[in-house]
Motif scaffolding. Structure first.
Motif, PDB file in Angstrom:
ATOM      1  N   GLU A 170       0.834  -1.289   0.169  1.00 52.66           N
ATOM      2  CA  GLU A 170      -0.153   0.182   0.552  1.00 52.66           C
ATOM      3  C   GLU A 170       0.917   1.056   0.271  1.00 52.66           C
ATOM      4  N   SER A 171       1.904   0.773   0.669  1.00 47.62           N
ATOM      5  CA  SER A 171       3.102   2.477   0.786  1.00 47.62           C
ATOM      6  C   SER A 171       3.880   2.923  -0.067  1.00 47.62           C
ATOM      7  N   LEU A 172       3.873   1.590  -1.314  1.00 49.89           N
ATOM      8  CA  LEU A 172       4.882   1.650  -2.094  1.00 49.89           C
ATOM      9  C   LEU A 172       3.867   2.214  -3.560  1.00 49.89           C
ATOM     10  N   ARG A 173       2.212   1.406  -3.207  1.00 47.47           N
ATOM     11  CA  ARG A 173       1.230   2.368  -4.191  1.00 47.47           C
ATOM     12  C   ARG A 173       1.029   3.483  -4.403  1.00 47.47           C
ATOM     13  N   LEU A 232       3.725   5.569  -6.048  1.00 40.93           N
ATOM     14  CA  LEU A 232       2.871   5.828  -7.163  1.00 40.93           C
ATOM     15  C   LEU A 232       2.418   7.301  -7.604  1.00 40.93           C
ATOM     16  N   SER A 233       0.928   6.644  -6.688  1.00 41.20           N
ATOM     17  CA  SER A 233      -0.070   7.697  -6.955  1.00 41.20           C
ATOM     18  C   SER A 233      -0.113   9.248  -6.942  1.00 41.20           C
ATOM     19  N   ASP A 234       1.106   9.267  -5.553  1.00 41.19           N
ATOM     20  CA  ASP A 234       1.129  10.565  -5.159  1.00 41.19           C
ATOM     21  C   ASP A 234       1.934  11.334  -5.811  1.00 41.19           C
ATOM     22  N   THR A 235       3.738  10.525  -6.339  1.00 35.66           N
ATOM     23  CA  THR A 235       4.033  11.889  -7.720  1.00 35.66           C
ATOM     24  C   THR A 235       3.956  10.485  -8.916  1.00 35.66           C
ATOM     25  N   PRO A 236       3.105  10.889  -9.748  1.00 35.16           N
ATOM     26  CA  PRO A 236       3.136  10.368 -11.133  1.00 35.16           C
ATOM     27  C   PRO A 236       4.532  10.339 -11.944  1.00 35.16           C
ATOM     28  N   ASN A 237       5.155  11.128 -11.858  1.00 37.84           N
ATOM     29  CA  ASN A 237       6.418  11.825 -12.466  1.00 37.84           C
ATOM     30  C   ASN A 237       7.297  10.963 -11.636  1.00 37.84           C
ATOM     31  N   LEU A 238       7.128  10.187 -10.861  1.00 40.81           N
ATOM     32  CA  LEU A 238       8.499   9.718  -9.826  1.00 40.81           C
ATOM     33  C   LEU A 238       9.338   9.104 -10.146  1.00 40.81           C
ATOM     34  N   PRO A 239      10.622   9.898  -9.956  1.00 44.27           N
ATOM     35  CA  PRO A 239      12.190   9.915 -10.846  1.00 44.27           C
ATOM     36  C   PRO A 239      12.383   8.430 -10.678  1.00 44.27           C
ATOM     37  N   THR A 240      12.250   7.904  -9.180  1.00 40.85           N
ATOM     38  CA  THR A 240      12.638   6.373  -8.756  1.00 40.85           C
ATOM     39  C   THR A 240      10.643   5.230  -9.158  1.00 40.85           C
ATOM     40  N   ALA A 241      10.510   5.502 -10.326  1.00 42.42           N
ATOM     41  CA  ALA A 241       9.003   4.845 -10.355  1.00 42.42           C
ATOM     42  C   ALA A 241       9.159   3.813 -10.661  1.00 42.42           C
ATOM     43  N   ASP A 242      10.380   3.239 -11.550  1.00 42.75           N
ATOM     44  CA  ASP A 242      10.630   1.514 -11.952  1.00 42.75           C
ATOM     45  C   ASP A 242      11.390   0.776 -10.488  1.00 42.75           C
ATOM     46  N   ARG A 243      11.599   1.423  -9.563  1.00 39.14           N
ATOM     47  CA  ARG A 243      12.236   0.645  -8.028  1.00 39.14           C
ATOM     48  C   ARG A 243      10.577   0.606  -7.320  1.00 39.14           C
ATOM     49  N   VAL A 244      10.235   1.998  -7.605  1.00 37.06           N
ATOM     50  CA  VAL A 244       8.808   1.777  -6.803  1.00 37.06           C
ATOM     51  C   VAL A 244       7.676  -0.166  -7.470  1.00 37.06           C
ATOM     52  N   LEU A 245       7.816   0.084  -8.012  1.00 36.59           N
ATOM     53  CA  LEU A 245       7.297  -0.695  -9.057  1.00 36.59           C
ATOM     54  C   LEU A 245       7.674  -1.936  -8.631  1.00 36.59           C
ATOM     55  N   PHE A 246       8.748  -2.282  -9.156  1.00 36.46           N
ATOM     56  CA  PHE A 246       9.825  -3.318  -7.941  1.00 36.46           C
ATOM     57  C   PHE A 246       9.278  -4.323  -7.004  1.00 36.46           C
ATOM     58  N   GLN A 247       9.677  -3.464  -6.613  1.00 38.62           N
ATOM     59  CA  GLN A 247       9.543  -3.341  -4.836  1.00 38.62           C
ATOM     60  C   GLN A 247       8.239  -3.448  -4.377  1.00 38.62           C
ATOM     61  N   LEU A 248       7.068  -3.398  -5.224  1.00 41.00           N
ATOM     62  CA  LEU A 248       5.581  -3.617  -5.008  1.00 41.00           C
ATOM     63  C   LEU A 248       5.171  -4.756  -5.753  1.00 41.00           C
ATOM     64  N   GLY A 249       6.081  -5.284  -6.225  1.00 46.07           N
ATOM     65  CA  GLY A 249       5.654  -6.298  -7.429  1.00 46.07           C
ATOM     66  C   GLY A 249       6.628  -7.788  -6.045  1.00 46.07           C
ATOM     67  N   ILE A 250       7.916  -7.095  -5.636  1.00 46.56           N
ATOM     68  CA  ILE A 250       7.950  -7.951  -4.394  1.00 46.56           C
ATOM     69  C   ILE A 250       7.059  -8.336  -3.047  1.00 46.56           C
ATOM     70  N   ALA A 251       6.835  -6.773  -2.538  1.00 46.08           N
ATOM     71  CA  ALA A 251       5.937  -6.913  -1.864  1.00 46.08           C
ATOM     72  C   ALA A 251       4.581  -7.585  -1.735  1.00 46.08           C
ATOM     73  N   GLU A 252       4.332  -7.840  -3.027  1.00 47.60           N
ATOM     74  CA  GLU A 252       2.961  -8.531  -3.978  1.00 47.60           C
ATOM     75  C   GLU A 252       3.150  -9.803  -3.694  1.00 47.60           C
ATOM     76  N   SER A 253       4.389 -10.259  -4.116  1.00 49.82           N
ATOM     77  CA  SER A 253       4.866 -11.774  -3.627  1.00 49.82           C
ATOM     78  C   SER A 253       4.724 -12.082  -2.843  1.00 49.82           C
ATOM     79  N   LEU A 254       5.679 -10.993  -1.793  1.00 45.14           N
ATOM     80  CA  LEU A 254       5.588 -12.208  -0.699  1.00 45.14           C
ATOM     81  C   LEU A 254       4.046 -12.095   0.025  1.00 45.14           C
ATOM     82  N   SER A 255       3.296 -11.551  -0.582  1.00 45.69           N
ATOM     83  CA  SER A 255       1.858 -11.145   0.897  1.00 45.69           C
ATOM     84  C   SER A 255       0.716 -12.223  -0.203  1.00 45.69           C
ATOM     85  N   GLY A 256       1.404 -12.957  -1.422  1.00 47.05           N
ATOM     86  CA  GLY A 256       0.934 -14.448  -1.388  1.00 47.05           C
ATOM     87  C   GLY A 256      -0.244 -13.903  -2.399  1.00 47.05           C
ATOM     88  N   ASP A 257      -0.068 -12.807  -3.315  1.00 52.27           N
ATOM     89  CA  ASP A 257      -0.545 -12.298  -4.770  1.00 52.27           C
ATOM     90  C   ASP A 257      -0.079 -12.425  -5.507  1.00 52.27           C
TER      91      ASP A 257
END
Length: 1020
Positions: free
Chosen positions: A674-677, A680-705
């Motif tokens: 949720e924090s990583l989402r 992404l939503s608060d800062t649409p042009n976040l320079p580190t958006a790709d890193r945030v997406l990657f960590q979001l994918g890891i978080a979702e994977s670890l949460s079982g989704d």
């Protein structure tokens, strides 16, 4: 000189050492003849051989005697005379110079059952023989072996007639083995235990010399005094006097040493020159210049070698000069100026030096010219160059002849450019040009000096040339670069009021010129002179900045000193911030956290503290201190935070990512996602958006989704195909497909990860993993060729990675499965060069077995055998050990090593009741058949046919049971027992009617029926 005399003495010691072989040879003869008559209880033949050998040996026909002794031992090994014969064989071998054979033979005697006298004699010969061998070898190891043998001999035979000689040799061997203190103990014991021994003088001498060389001078003096007292007429006594004098001198008793040397120095004898040289050197060291001069002059008179005599005369003159008798010194050396010897140039140099010191340049010039006119044919370059320099200096001291001096200096540099004198000449040329108001020419000479002599010149010479350079630069109104000018100003003006500022300016100039080491040195000099100066905190801070790129430890110390200099100054906060970065760069995250924590606590309102909060949160997350890292991230994210006000939007985005990472670490996966989402939503042009997406994918994977994670990773690779995280995302997608056994999809994802990897700064681990898993997916799809290519690509990308060893083994197996035998075999050799690197015993074993099979398929039997044996050596209890033994048996069978092949097959067959055991037992029978052991082969084939459950055995066994039955029948035929063969063929057809051997068995059965039909009966 002292060193020359010392060398002469050591040569004399070497001559004495050469007496050892002569002494030992004499002892050898004395103890080896005549030989006693043989014992009466021996056989007549042995006694005859003994008598013949003894007669030959007593007549010194050593080679023939040795042959006879050997014959006796060969023909009568158990005769009572054998032990004695072996001893005398050893003596003959010694006489023939065959020490290795003698050592072996005598060693057999000492380990045998010879009588006590023979044992003692053999042990003595063996011990001193090893000493002689050690002398020949000249190694500490050989002497150590000799010392051990001598010590053992003495322990076993303390009352032996040669015990004193043995003790003597033991001490010498111990010394030469490097155990010098132990040798001294042995020699001291000898002196007490054998006061009447003829070896005592040599032992006392060795003891004294040993103590002297060990630096135990006072003890050495006492031993040499004892020697002189007991053996006043011994040939070594003059040498003892020399050694005693040296020891007295080393013990700080030079007066006694001189007194001891004087009689020897006054008497004509072989050691007079050594005594004179030492006496003169002692007097020189004691600054007794008149006495030293007299002794050196006496030495020069007594010395027959012209070169050494001249050197003594040089020393005499120097002693006179040191005594304030310069005129006498000149007179002493003047005769040397007129004859061409090696000392002529040195004499002229000394005379010129004294004359110049007395302000008599004309006289100096005259002496120099005489020396040059009478120089030897091949003078030493340094000496000749020095005299040419002296000539230039003498001419320079004559104002009207300075032009000649310049010519002289130039000649020196041209003719002898690589001598120390040439550097001084160039310096004088620069001075001469400056004196002649030619500063540009002077600068050329300075550059000439720097180019040729700066690396080897003395500090004084460099100082002189730099002084000239500074003056020349001023004369031409072209000041040096800022750094050089500042350096000279600081070096020459110690009371300059702006020195602290100048040092810091110099550091800045040198840094901007790219000379960081010089800049560091300038700051250090500033701090050395002004450790508590007004700008000490700035100096330390600058030093930290300069050192930080290459020496973070030194930079940390510098920043700490800056804070200490002004704990509340404006630079303290920035020093603490930089300290944290240094610790992080050095990999010490805990220390970085502490440094930034101190900054935040002490300077909470500083801009540096704002950066420190986010930096501390980052290292806390990496240290696993997720709660602390989360607190720091949220401090940056808080709307009312003073910290947040001093940071930009990018920093808030970093903080949100940090929050997500910390929540991941706390295993709050849903909250992390949720924090990583939110990031992404608060800062649409976040320079580190790709890193945030990657960590979001890891978080979702670890949460079982996993489904959401895959969608996120796909979004990442679609939106940011050039991102450094894209490769990781593709890898995650590949892993998900692999887990679902979707081999084709997994392979495509891994290939995409590999294609994206070059965008990573450090892609080694990812590339290795992607290539490795790609190889596995190809194996799962039964595509060994593609699998081999994938593993090869992995090894190209990460040849030393953690998966490299497995990849080499798997590539080899894939090549083998693809039918590329030659390439597979080469790959197996590489993969199994260091098998312990493989990740599991199972992979090790499988690789060795597959390698052995591949080599066998290529008929490379030696290679196949080697692979099998290596597995057995590496892991004898491996689950594949029996397979390795079977492979070894098959290789040996094809190599013609039939007995060993049988042994291998037998081990496998007796290990268990597996199908491999049945197969191995069958192969054992095959080899026995090949060897012609048909009866043994039948027994073995029967174990296969009837030892595994017969017809109740599984189908895999029945193949071998049928073939074993057939082969047993063949054996009966060979043994001409057709009835048994017929029965087995019949049984084979009944039990295994469809087996491969059935058609042949029927034909053989028909043939046997025809052969056994009664006479007159019709046959079909």
């Amino acid at each position: 000189s002292m060193s020359a005399l010392s060398g002469d003495l050591h040569r004399r010691m070497g001559q004495i050492g050469k007496l050892w072989p002569i002494l030992i040879g004499a002892l050898l003869v004395a103890l080896s003849t005549p030989l006693p008559t043989p014992a009466a209880e021996s056989s007549p033949a042995a006694r005859a051989a003994y008598t013949s050998a003894a007669a030959l040996q007593n007549r010194e026909a050593w080679d023939l005697a040795a042959e006879e002794w050997q014959s006796l031992l060969t023909d009568h090994p158990d005769d009572p005379l054998a032990a004695k014969a072996r001893y005398y064989l050893g003596i003959c071998q010694l006489k023939l110079g065959d020490w290795p054979a003698a050592e072996k033979t005598l060693g057999q005697v000492t380990n045998g059952t010879a009588d006590a006298d023979t044992l003692a004699a053999a042990r003595w010969e063996l011990a001193r023989g090893r000493f002689r061998a050690a002398q020949a070898a000249g190694t500490p190891q050989a002497f150590a072996a000799a010392a051990e043998s001598l010590q053992r001999f003495l322990a076993q035979h303390p009352d032996h007639p040669e015990a004193d000689s043995g003790e003597h040799l033991w001490g010498e061997a111990t010394w030469q083995a490097g155990k010098r203190d132990e040798a001294v103990v042995i020699w001291r014991r000898f002196a007490k235990q054998y006061p009447q021994s003829k070896r005592l003088p040599e032992v006392l001498y060795a003891l004294g010399v040993g103590l002297a060389e060990l630096g135990r001078s006072a003890e050495a003096v006492a031993v040499f005094k004892q020697f002189a007292s007991q053996f006043a007429d011994h040939p070594l006594n003059p040498d003892v006097t020399i050694w005693q004098a040296d020891s007295l001198s080393a013990a700080g008793r030079p007066a006694e040493a001189a007194t001891l040397l004087q009689p020897l120095a006054a008497a004509n004898g072989p050691r007079q020159l050594a005594a004179l040289g030492r006496l003169a050197d002692l007097q020189w060291r004691e600054a007794d210049w008149p006495a030293a001069a007299a002794s050196y002059r006496q030495l020069a008179t007594a010395e027959t070698d012209r070169g050494r005599a001249d050197q003594a005369m040089l020393s005499a003159a120097q002693a006179q000069a040191n005594a304030g008798q310069a005129a006498a010194a000149v007179a002493t050396l003047t005769p040397l100026l007129d004859r061409p010897t090696a000392a002529t140039l040195d004499a002229a140099h000394l005379v010129a030096t004294w004359q110049l010191q007395a302000d008599r340049p004309a006289e100096a010039l005259a002496a120099i010219d005489r020396g040059l006119a009478n120089q030897p044919q091949r003078p030493a370059a340094d000496s000749l160059a020095q005299l040419m320099l002296d000539r230039g200096d003498a001419l320079w001291a004559l104002p009207d002849r300075r032009d000649e001096a310049i010519v002289s200096y130039e000649s020196l540099v041209t003719e002898h450019p690589d001598t120390p004198a040439a550097a001084a000449a160039v310096s004088m040329l620069a001075l001469a040009r400056l004196d002649a108001k030619q500063p540009a020419a002077a600068l050329k000479q300075v550059e000439r000096f720097r180019d040729r002599y700066a690396k080897t010149a003395t500090a004084a010479a460099i100082r002189d040339i730099e002084t000239i350079q500074a003056e020349a630069l001023l004369e031409t109104d072209k000041p040096a670069a800022a750094a050089r000018l500042l350096t000279k100003l600081l070096a020459e003006h110690s009371d300059w009021s702006r020195r602290e500022e100048a040092w810091l300016l110099l550091a800045r100039a040198q840094r901007e010129a790219g000379d960081v080491p010089a800049a560091i040195n300038a700051v250090k000099q500033c701090l050395k002179e002004f450790p508590a100066g007004p700008q000490a905190d700035l100096a330390w801070y600058r030093l930290g900045q300069l050192q930080q790129p290459d020496d973070v430890a030194a930079a940390i110390d510098a920043y700490a000193a800056s804070v200490k200099a002004k704990p509340t100054g404006s630079l303290a906060a920035w020093s603490l911030l930089a300290t944290g970065w240094c610790h992080e760069a050095a990999g010490d995250l805990t220390a970085a956290e502490q440094a930034w924590g101190t900054l935040i606590d002490r300077f909470p309102e500083s801009t540096a503290a704002a950066s420190a909060v986010l930096a501390r949160g980052d290292v806390r997350q990496r240290l696993g201190e997720y709660a602390g890292g989360l607190a720091d991230a949220r401090q940056v994210l808080a709307d009312d935070s003073a910290i947040a006000a001093r940071l930009d939007a990018a920093a808030r985005g970093e903080a949100r990512l940090l929050e997500g990472l910390c929540l991941l670490g706390l295993k709050q996966y849903a909250a992390a996602a949720e924090s990583l989402r939110t990031a992404l939503s608060d800062t649409p042009n976040l320079p580190t958006a790709d890193r945030v997406l990657f960590q979001l994918g890891i978080a979702e994977s670890l949460s079982g989704d996993q489904a959401a994670a895959s969608l996120t990773f796909k979004r990442l690779v679609e939106q940011f195909p050039q991102s450094p995280t894209a490769a990781d995302a593709w890898l995650q997608l590949g892993e998900a497909e692999y887990a679902a056994a979707s081999w084709s999809a997994a392979a495509k994802a891994y290939q995409q990860a590999i294609a994206a990897a070059p965008r990573l700064k450090a892609a080694g681990d990812l590339l290795e993993q992607a290539h490795h898993k790609l190889g596995w997916t190809q194996l799962m799809q039964d595509k060994p060729g593609l699998a081999a290519a994938a593993f090869a690509a992995q090894l190209d990308a990460a040849p030393t990675g953690p998966l490299a060893a497995d990849a080499r083994a798997l590539r080899a197996q894939a090549l083998a499965a693809d039918g590329q035998q030659a390439a597979a075999l080469a790959a197996f050799k590489t993969a199994l060069a260091d098998p312990v690197q493989l990740s599991s015993p199972e992979l090790q074993a499988a690789s060795f077995i597959r390698a052995a099979e591949t080599a066998a398929a290529a008929k490379e039997w030696k290679e196949s055998l080697a692979f099998a044996e290596r597995l057995l050596a590496l892991d004898p209890k491996s689950s594949q050990a029996n397979a390795a033994r079977y492979a070894a048996g098959w290789a040996r069978q094809n190599l013609g090593q039939l007995d060993r092949a049988v042994a291998d097959y037998r081990l496998v067959a007796e290990a268990d009741r597996s199908e491999l055991a049945a197969r191995a037992r069958f192969m054992e029978g095959e080899v026995l058949f090949e060897q012609g052991q048909h009866k043994e082969a039948i027994k073995t084939f029967f174990k296969v046919a009837y030892g595994f459950g017969e017809t109740d055995a599984p189908a895999a066994y029945q193949l071998w049971q049928a073939q074993a039955t057939y082969e047993a029948a063949r054996c009966f035929e060979v043994l001409k027992r057709p009835e048994q063969a017929e029965k087995l063929y019949t049984e084979l057809l009944q039990r295994y009617p469809d087996c491969e051997q059935a058609p042949t068995a029927r034909r053989r059965l028909d043939a046997l029926t025809v052969q056994q039909a009664p006479a007159g009966e019709p046959t079909q």
